[in-house]
Scaffold this motif. Structure first.
Motif, PDB file in Angstrom:
ATOM      1  N   SER A 211      24.372  50.608  46.351  1.00 41.94           N
ATOM      2  CA  SER A 211      23.157  51.366  46.042  1.00 41.94           C
ATOM      3  C   SER A 211      21.917  50.496  46.195  1.00 41.94           C
ATOM      4  O   SER A 211      20.882  50.955  46.696  1.00 41.94           O
ATOM      5  CB  SER A 211      23.233  51.941  44.625  1.00 41.94           C
ATOM      6  OG  SER A 211      23.357  50.922  43.663  1.00 41.94           O
ATOM      7  N   THR A 212      22.003  49.210  45.812  1.00 39.38           N
ATOM      8  CA  THR A 212      20.826  48.349  45.968  1.00 39.38           C
ATOM      9  C   THR A 212      20.547  48.067  47.438  1.00 39.38           C
ATOM     10  O   THR A 212      19.381  47.932  47.833  1.00 39.38           O
ATOM     11  CB  THR A 212      20.995  47.021  45.204  1.00 39.38           C
ATOM     12  OG1 THR A 212      22.193  46.360  45.638  1.00 39.38           O
ATOM     13  CG2 THR A 212      21.071  47.249  43.713  1.00 39.38           C
ATOM     14  N   GLU A 213      21.582  47.993  48.271  1.00 41.18           N
ATOM     15  CA  GLU A 213      21.343  47.748  49.696  1.00 41.18           C
ATOM     16  C   GLU A 213      20.694  48.959  50.356  1.00 41.18           C
ATOM     17  O   GLU A 213      19.844  48.808  51.237  1.00 41.18           O
ATOM     18  CB  GLU A 213      22.642  47.353  50.386  1.00 41.18           C
ATOM     19  CG  GLU A 213      23.116  45.976  49.970  1.00 41.18           C
ATOM     20  CD  GLU A 213      24.118  45.363  50.928  1.00 41.18           C
ATOM     21  OE1 GLU A 213      24.802  46.134  51.628  1.00 41.18           O
ATOM     22  OE2 GLU A 213      24.197  44.123  50.966  1.00 41.18           O
ATOM     23  N   LEU A 214      21.081  50.161  49.938  1.00 41.31           N
ATOM     24  CA  LEU A 214      20.426  51.357  50.470  1.00 41.31           C
ATOM     25  C   LEU A 214      18.949  51.358  50.088  1.00 41.31           C
ATOM     26  O   LEU A 214      18.073  51.631  50.918  1.00 41.31           O
ATOM     27  CB  LEU A 214      21.121  52.606  49.939  1.00 41.31           C
ATOM     28  CG  LEU A 214      20.654  53.960  50.482  1.00 41.31           C
ATOM     29  CD1 LEU A 214      20.715  54.003  51.999  1.00 41.31           C
ATOM     30  CD2 LEU A 214      21.475  55.081  49.884  1.00 41.31           C
ATOM     31  N   ASP A 215      18.652  51.032  48.841  1.00 41.22           N
ATOM     32  CA  ASP A 215      17.246  50.929  48.402  1.00 41.22           C
ATOM     33  C   ASP A 215      16.518  49.829  49.172  1.00 41.22           C
ATOM     34  O   ASP A 215      15.332  49.967  49.500  1.00 41.22           O
ATOM     35  CB  ASP A 215      17.189  50.627  46.901  1.00 41.22           C
ATOM     36  CG  ASP A 215      17.672  51.800  46.055  1.00 41.22           C
ATOM     37  OD1 ASP A 215      17.690  52.932  46.566  1.00 41.22           O
ATOM     38  OD2 ASP A 215      18.043  51.571  44.888  1.00 41.22           O
TER      39      ASP A 215
ATOM     40  N   GLY B 194      23.480  43.524  32.318  1.00 40.25           N
ATOM     41  CA  GLY B 194      23.328  42.167  32.831  1.00 40.25           C
ATOM     42  C   GLY B 194      23.726  42.074  34.291  1.00 40.25           C
ATOM     43  O   GLY B 194      23.048  41.400  35.090  1.00 40.25           O
ATOM     44  N   VAL B 195      24.811  42.754  34.665  1.00 39.86           N
ATOM     45  CA  VAL B 195      25.233  42.776  36.067  1.00 39.86           C
ATOM     46  C   VAL B 195      24.143  43.413  36.924  1.00 39.86           C
ATOM     47  O   VAL B 195      23.818  42.920  38.011  1.00 39.86           O
ATOM     48  CB  VAL B 195      26.564  43.537  36.231  1.00 39.86           C
ATOM     49  CG1 VAL B 195      26.904  43.709  37.717  1.00 39.86           C
ATOM     50  CG2 VAL B 195      27.691  42.808  35.519  1.00 39.86           C
ATOM     51  N   GLN B 196      23.557  44.504  36.422  1.00 42.82           N
ATOM     52  CA  GLN B 196      22.515  45.175  37.191  1.00 42.82           C
ATOM     53  C   GLN B 196      21.299  44.278  37.380  1.00 42.82           C
ATOM     54  O   GLN B 196      20.674  44.289  38.446  1.00 42.82           O
ATOM     55  CB  GLN B 196      22.099  46.474  36.498  1.00 42.82           C
ATOM     56  CG  GLN B 196      21.152  47.336  37.326  1.00 42.82           C
ATOM     57  CD  GLN B 196      21.746  47.731  38.670  1.00 42.82           C
ATOM     58  OE1 GLN B 196      22.864  48.230  38.734  1.00 42.82           O
ATOM     59  NE2 GLN B 196      21.012  47.501  39.755  1.00 42.82           N
ATOM     60  N   ARG B 197      20.959  43.478  36.379  1.00 45.29           N
ATOM     61  CA  ARG B 197      19.824  42.560  36.527  1.00 45.29           C
ATOM     62  C   ARG B 197      20.093  41.531  37.623  1.00 45.29           C
ATOM     63  O   ARG B 197      19.197  41.169  38.384  1.00 45.29           O
ATOM     64  CB  ARG B 197      19.542  41.850  35.197  1.00 45.29           C
ATOM     65  CG  ARG B 197      18.839  42.729  34.171  1.00 45.29           C
ATOM     66  CD  ARG B 197      18.214  41.897  33.054  1.00 45.29           C
ATOM     67  NE  ARG B 197      19.203  41.176  32.286  1.00 45.29           N
ATOM     68  CZ  ARG B 197      19.852  41.663  31.235  1.00 45.29           C
ATOM     69  NH1 ARG B 197      19.604  42.909  30.826  1.00 45.29           N
ATOM     70  NH2 ARG B 197      20.721  40.915  30.574  1.00 45.29           N
ATOM     71  N   VAL B 198      21.346  41.068  37.706  1.00 41.88           N
ATOM     72  CA  VAL B 198      21.705  40.123  38.765  1.00 41.88           C
ATOM     73  C   VAL B 198      21.585  40.791  40.136  1.00 41.88           C
ATOM     74  O   VAL B 198      21.043  40.208  41.088  1.00 41.88           O
ATOM     75  CB  VAL B 198      23.137  39.588  38.556  1.00 41.88           C
ATOM     76  CG1 VAL B 198      23.593  38.778  39.768  1.00 41.88           C
ATOM     77  CG2 VAL B 198      23.200  38.729  37.302  1.00 41.88           C
ATOM     78  N   LEU B 199      22.062  42.024  40.251  1.00 41.24           N
ATOM     79  CA  LEU B 199      21.964  42.743  41.520  1.00 41.24           C
ATOM     80  C   LEU B 199      20.506  42.982  41.904  1.00 41.24           C
ATOM     81  O   LEU B 199      20.130  42.863  43.075  1.00 41.24           O
ATOM     82  CB  LEU B 199      22.714  44.082  41.430  1.00 41.24           C
ATOM     83  CG  LEU B 199      24.228  44.008  41.261  1.00 41.24           C
ATOM     84  CD1 LEU B 199      24.808  45.417  41.138  1.00 41.24           C
ATOM     85  CD2 LEU B 199      24.873  43.267  42.416  1.00 41.24           C
ATOM     86  N   ASP B 200      19.687  43.325  40.915  1.00 45.91           N
ATOM     87  CA  ASP B 200      18.264  43.551  41.190  1.00 45.91           C
ATOM     88  C   ASP B 200      17.597  42.264  41.677  1.00 45.91           C
ATOM     89  O   ASP B 200      16.745  42.290  42.577  1.00 45.91           O
ATOM     90  CB  ASP B 200      17.566  44.062  39.932  1.00 45.91           C
ATOM     91  CG  ASP B 200      17.979  45.485  39.567  1.00 45.91           C
ATOM     92  OD1 ASP B 200      18.535  46.175  40.437  1.00 45.91           O
ATOM     93  OD2 ASP B 200      17.747  45.889  38.411  1.00 45.91           O
ATOM     94  N   SER B 201      17.980  41.131  41.071  1.00 45.24           N
ATOM     95  CA  SER B 201      17.408  39.846  41.487  1.00 45.24           C
ATOM     96  C   SER B 201      17.826  39.520  42.914  1.00 45.24           C
ATOM     97  O   SER B 201      17.005  39.064  43.727  1.00 45.24           O
ATOM     98  CB  SER B 201      17.861  38.742  40.529  1.00 45.24           C
ATOM     99  OG  SER B 201      17.401  37.482  40.960  1.00 45.24           O
TER     100      SER B 201
ATOM    101  N   ALA C 227      34.999  43.250  49.105  1.00 41.27           N
ATOM    102  CA  ALA C 227      35.791  43.141  47.875  1.00 41.27           C
ATOM    103  C   ALA C 227      34.902  43.275  46.648  1.00 41.27           C
ATOM    104  O   ALA C 227      35.226  43.984  45.695  1.00 41.27           O
ATOM    105  CB  ALA C 227      36.535  41.803  47.854  1.00 41.27           C
ATOM    106  N   ALA C 228      33.740  42.595  46.667  1.00 43.12           N
ATOM    107  CA  ALA C 228      32.817  42.682  45.536  1.00 43.12           C
ATOM    108  C   ALA C 228      32.217  44.082  45.428  1.00 43.12           C
ATOM    109  O   ALA C 228      32.081  44.630  44.328  1.00 43.12           O
ATOM    110  CB  ALA C 228      31.713  41.641  45.685  1.00 43.12           C
ATOM    111  N   ALA C 229      31.859  44.681  46.574  1.00 48.75           N
ATOM    112  CA  ALA C 229      31.255  46.017  46.558  1.00 48.75           C
ATOM    113  C   ALA C 229      32.241  47.069  46.066  1.00 48.75           C
ATOM    114  O   ALA C 229      31.841  48.074  45.470  1.00 48.75           O
ATOM    115  CB  ALA C 229      30.744  46.378  47.952  1.00 48.75           C
ATOM    116  N   THR C 230      33.532  46.843  46.296  1.00 54.48           N
ATOM    117  CA  THR C 230      34.544  47.804  45.852  1.00 54.48           C
ATOM    118  C   THR C 230      34.618  47.860  44.330  1.00 54.48           C
ATOM    119  O   THR C 230      34.802  48.928  43.745  1.00 54.48           O
ATOM    120  CB  THR C 230      35.917  47.435  46.434  1.00 54.48           C
ATOM    121  OG1 THR C 230      35.837  47.490  47.867  1.00 54.48           O
ATOM    122  CG2 THR C 230      36.998  48.407  45.979  1.00 54.48           C
TER     123      THR C 230
END
Length: 218
Positions: free
Chosen positions: A178-182, A104-111, A168-171
């Motif tokens: 990883s999503t920002e690199l993509d 679920g967290v990954q889906r939020v990051l993808d969005s 803080a969130a990225a830590t």
């Protein structure tokens, strides 16, 4: 709290802090040259910042004479830069993980990444050369608090982010990085290699991406 600096003193100290954030450790002579002040005046401001525990110094050897003091920001100085509601972000990530699990967290990051991709692609639409795309991307990221800049690096470029407003969130959630690199690879287009060489979350002073056009195959 101690006495507040006069407006001009406060402006000079903010300029010192910004230079140290963007360029890393500097000695008072170099700071003075950049700010068009005397080294003595700069040292007075540095000592004031040191009393507030915002900077610290280390001695570095020089060819002649005594070692030079190089000043750098402390972690306490992070509060002087935008943090994008760090505590709330971390709490929300924890709540999402509890409610929906890692998927679920990954889906939020993808969005989030998809929304950024649309916005960045529109921003870069008027640029064709890689250098122009990177400069426009740096302007976008700076508006978001990343203090981004672009520098030439041989046959490519360095895309540098001197601050991370979501640190803080990225830590606590490496998926942000990883999503920002993509994201960068996507918006810069095919045939462009993007690799991260420095990482704030990994303990570096800044995030640095090496960007270059890949050699075309015959």
């Amino acid at each position: 709290m101690g006495p507040q600096p006069a407006p001009r003193e406060g402006k000079t100290r903010r300029a010192i802090v910004k230079l140290l954030k963007a360029e890393g450790p500097l000695d008072s002579a170099r700071l003075a040259k950049r700010l068009r002040l005397t080294p003595m005046a700069v040292r007075q401001h540095l000592y004031a910042l040191h009393r507030e525990k915002l900077v610290t110094a280390e001695d570095r050897p020089v060819p002649l004479g005594r070692p030079a003091k190089y000043w750098r920001l402390t972690r306490k100085a992070d509060r002087l830069f935008p943090e994008a509601y760090a505590e709330l972000s971390v709490a929300l990530l924890g709540a999402l993980g509890d409610a929906f699990g890692p998927a679920g967290v990954q889906r939020v990051l993808d969005s989030r990444c998809a929304r950024q991709r649309v916005a960045y692609t529109a921003r870069l639409a008027g640029s064709t050369a890689l250098a122009d795309k990177l400069r426009e991307l740096a302007r976008q990221r700076t508006e978001e608090g990343y203090m981004a800049e672009v520098k030439r690096d041989g046959d490519g470029f360095l895309f540098i982010e001197n601050h991370c407003p979501i640190c803080a969130a990225a830590t606590v959630c490496q998926g942000f990085c990883s999503t920002e690199l993509d994201l960068f690879r996507s918006v810069l287009g095919p045939g462009i290699a993007v690799e991260r060489s420095e990482h704030i979350v990994g303990g570096d002073r800044r995030c640095v991406y090496r960007v270059r056009a890949e050699a075309s195959r015959p």
